[in-house]
Enzyme design. Structure first.
Site, mmCIF file in Angstrom:
data_model
loop_
_atom_site.group_PDB
_atom_site.id
_atom_site.type_symbol
_atom_site.label_atom_id
_atom_site.label_comp_id
_atom_site.label_asym_id
_atom_site.label_seq_id
_atom_site.Cartn_x
_atom_site.Cartn_y
_atom_site.Cartn_z
ATOM 1 C CG ASP A 3 -1.808 1.147 1.259
ATOM 2 O OD1 ASP A 3 -1.498 2.113 0.573
ATOM 3 O OD2 ASP A 3 -2.695 1.000 2.283
ATOM 4 C CG HIS A 40 -5.053 11.357 -12.288
ATOM 5 N ND1 HIS A 40 -5.538 11.182 -13.381
ATOM 6 C CD2 HIS A 40 -4.886 9.884 -11.797
ATOM 7 C CE1 HIS A 40 -5.640 10.198 -13.966
ATOM 8 N NE2 HIS A 40 -5.282 9.161 -12.771
HETATM 9 C C1 LIG Z 1 -5.069 4.914 -12.638
HETATM 10 S S1 LIG Z 1 -4.091 3.490 -12.234
HETATM 11 C C2 LIG Z 1 -2.614 3.850 -12.952
HETATM 12 C C3 LIG Z 1 -1.762 2.542 -13.347
HETATM 13 C C4 LIG Z 1 -0.422 2.667 -14.002
HETATM 14 N N1 LIG Z 1 0.638 3.267 -13.083
HETATM 15 C C5 LIG Z 1 -0.761 3.417 -15.355
HETATM 16 O O1 LIG Z 1 -0.463 4.488 -15.508
HETATM 17 O O2 LIG Z 1 -1.124 2.738 -16.053
HETATM 18 C C6 LIG Z 1 -3.801 3.484 -10.510
HETATM 19 C C7 LIG Z 1 -3.229 2.569 -9.891
HETATM 20 O O3 LIG Z 1 -3.067 2.695 -8.517
HETATM 21 C C8 LIG Z 1 -3.068 1.278 -7.658
HETATM 22 N N2 LIG Z 1 -3.426 1.792 -6.496
HETATM 23 C C9 LIG Z 1 -4.791 2.091 -5.818
HETATM 24 N N3 LIG Z 1 -4.446 2.325 -4.381
HETATM 25 C C10 LIG Z 1 -3.185 1.718 -4.104
HETATM 26 C C11 LIG Z 1 -2.510 1.659 -2.870
HETATM 27 N N4 LIG Z 1 -3.008 2.103 -1.798
HETATM 28 N N5 LIG Z 1 -1.172 0.957 -3.067
HETATM 29 C C12 LIG Z 1 -0.705 0.578 -4.170
HETATM 30 N N6 LIG Z 1 -1.275 0.583 -5.483
HETATM 31 C C13 LIG Z 1 -2.753 1.291 -5.398
HETATM 32 C C14 LIG Z 1 -4.402 0.934 -8.433
HETATM 33 O O4 LIG Z 1 -4.356 -0.473 -8.258
HETATM 34 C C15 LIG Z 1 -4.064 1.312 -10.005
HETATM 35 O O5 LIG Z 1 -3.587 0.236 -10.790
#
Ligand SMILES: C[S@@+](CC[C@H](N)C(=O)[O-])C[C@H]1O[C@@H](n2cnc3c(N)ncnc32)[C@H](O)[C@@H]1O
Length: 558
Positions: free
Chosen positions: A441, A460
């Site tokens: 996380d 974002h």
């Molecule tokens: C909008 S996506 C972007 C994915 C990638 N970085 C891209 O640009 O294609 C945001 C990512 O953040 C991850 N995410 C959300 N909360 C998270 C957390 N607390 N810890 C780790 N990853 C997290 C989600 O699983 C998701 O894959």
């Protein structure tokens, strides 16, 4: 004449005496300066200011001109203004006797200048009072004309682009004036300060049908534009249905299929499918010849093998996000996500519990991440051994970087349900041994030891408070020479158009985050102990921001 018309006539005279060609261009294309402005001034010249007045008799007009030491020539019928008034006020053309006259006006630098006076006689008791009142209030016919001296196709095309490409003025019709042997192109800027600048007329001797045709195609009446925008949800669904049916792949593998055959292949109603195909053709995804449809360059992006392959995004926008946007008013009223309101859970939790949706989301992210492949070209990775992608989704961007930088190893930090898909994708690319998959996380901790950290489309998703926490976690994991790369859309700080405006409301509606300006990111980064050191533009209005730790970086807010 009516006192308001007298005053408007005085404004036209004052306009011509105080505004020259350079000042006019400075108002309508403020981006132009120095040599560019001089080059445009050398090509065209302010020729007249026009307005429409409403006297009871022509004698009144002559008196008003004489009082100002002006004399008008012969009054000729004006077809174009008459048609426009008929359209605006629902009056038959026969009721509208509009004439025009040119009144030479002396201007300080001795240029050849004139007032173009349009006259609609409104005798007492005529039913045209509302036309006069409406026009006096809105001045829709007022305009300034720029005349091109030595006209050629190149000069007119260049001026057309200069006026309309900056997003200030938009094309507003035009045509060839047979009587005067000249081409007229109109431009409009509803927000211009002077009403003479709300419409600009570009006048060029000669006939340029191809340029007029292109100009007209780009001139869409505000009501048509608004209707198109208001029915955007229909477009979202039409594209999403095409994606759901796999039409782009089918049209590729069955190039000469009839509608009947396509209906058979997709299990759809022939008439319904035919109408969908016709609509997709009207918005530029298909082209049609003799009842057969072909994908256009834009339509090809819905194929599964396209790069970028936008089909998963089309299904996402027509699926869950379509439902949440149906409750967008909730987000605007409360400032909280409509997604949670509709589905009962935050976006990331809701998707995590539904493998099909989660996979759709990851592949949608990955398909657009392919457009950020240029990252490896703009950043020097030669001394980089470890790249940590924080919230890297299924690792599309990280894979692209590792392929371009063979000596580097990757670390992908993600939520557990996303990592399985990522592992499979790295294995399929033959580079699973070069990447560590860390379930975690990012608000709690981030793997240390990276030379480069990536946050692509993560910030974002979150409000400023959470962004500061994520950035602080990264700052404390970084060594002194590590760099942080941020991939995000930036809200423009001027009037430039950008996809970021739409994605900002998407963030508001669906995840509770926001798009930000570069200034906003700089401030957030500074608060977390970083300084923004570079910025590169990537496709799709996305930017790559490079940040480094400041001296107290990592000790800022935790
Ligand atoms: C909008 S996506 C972007 C994915 C990638 N970085 C891209 O640009 O294609 C945001 C990512 O953040 C991850 N995410 C959300 N909360 C998270 C957390 N607390 N810890 C780790 N990853 C997290 C989600 O699983 C998701 O894959």
């Amino acid at each position: 004449m009516h006192p308001l018309d007298e005053a408007r006539l005085d404004q036209a005279i004052e306009f011509l005496q105080t505004v020259d060609t350079a000042a006019l261009l400075g108002e309508i294309v403020p981006e132009l300066s120095g040599e560019d402005l001089a080059a445009v001034v050398a090509t065209c010249e302010l020729r007249h200011a026009a307005l429409l007045v409403f006297p009871e008799t022509m004698a009144e007009v002559r008196d008003a001109l004489a009082k100002r030491g002006l004399a008008g020539g012969e009054a000729k019928p004006s077809v174009v203004v008459r048609e426009r008034l008929s359209y605006r006020y629902y009056r038959p053309l026969t009721e509208l006797d509009v004439r025009s006259m040119r009144i030479p006006a002396a201007v300080p630098d001795g240029r050849e200048c004139a007032i173009e006076l349009f006259v609609l006689l409104v005798p007492p008791g005529s039913a045209l009072d509302d036309v006069a009142a409406g026009e006096r209030e809105h001045d829709d016919e007022a305009h300034a004309a720029l005349a091109v001296g030595r006209a050629d196709r190149l000069a007119i095309s260049a001026l057309r682009s200069i006026f309309s490409d900056h997003g200030w003025m938009r094309p507003d019709g035009g045509g060839y004036n047979r009587r005067e042997g000249s081409t007229v192109l109109y431009f409009r800027d509803a927000d211009a300060r002077s009403h003479f600048l709300r419409r600009i007329e570009l006048l060029a001797p000669g006939d340029y049908p191809a340029i007029v045709e292109a100009h007209r195609r780009h001139s869409i009446a505000p009501a048509n534009r608004l209707l198109t925008l208001m029915t955007g949800a229909w477009t979202t669904q039409a594209i999403s249905v095409a994606a759901e049916l796999g039409l782009a792949d089918l049209l590729t593998t069955n190039p000469s299929a009839t509608i009947e055959r396509l209906a058979e292949l997709t299990g759809t109603d022939e008439d319904g499918l035919g109408r969908l195909l016709r609509f997709l053709t009207s918005i530029g995804l298909l082209s049609a010849t003799d009842g057969k449809f072909e994908l256009t360059e834009m339509g090809r992006l819905l194929r599964t093998d396209a790069d970028p392959a936008l089909r998963p995004l089309a299904r996402l926008y027509g699926g869950p996000y379509y439902e949440s946007f149906g409750h967008f008013i909730y987000a605007v009223r409360t400032g909280r996500e409509a997604f949670d309101h509709v589905f009962g859970e935050h976006h990331f939790e809701y998707f995590a519990e539904r493998p099909e949706l989660s996979e759709l989301f990851d592949s949608a992210m990955a398909s657009s991440a392919s457009m950020f492949g240029g990252v490896a070209e703009v950043i020097d990775f030669s001394a980089v051994r470890t790249v940590v992608d924080v919230g890297g989704g299924n690792g599309e961007l990280l894979r692209r970087i590792l392929r371009a930088v063979p000596h580097a190893k990757g670390v992908l930090l993600e939520r557990p349900h996303v990592l399985d898909e990522a592992r499979a994708a790295f294995a399929a690319a033959g580079i699973a041994d070069r990447c560590a998959f860390v379930s975690g996380d990012f608000t709690v901790g981030v793997p240390d030891g990276g030379d480069v950290y990536i946050l692509s489309r993560v910030l974002h998703d979150w409000d400023d408070g959470l962004c500061r926490t994520i950035l602080a976690r990264i700052a404390s994991a970084m060594h002194d020479h590590s760099r942080l790369l941020i991939v995000e859309r930036l809200l423009p700080e001027d009037r430039s158009p950008s996809l970021a405006f739409a994605w900002d409301i998407h963030m508001l509606c669906n995840v509770g985050g926001r798009e930000r300006t570069a200034t906003h990111y700089r401030k957030l980064l500074a608060e977390a102990g970083f300084k923004l050191s570079a910025r590169h533009a990537l496709p799709l209005d996305v930017y790559l921001l490079t940040a480094e730790k400041t001296e107290n970086g990592g000790h800022a807010q935790r």
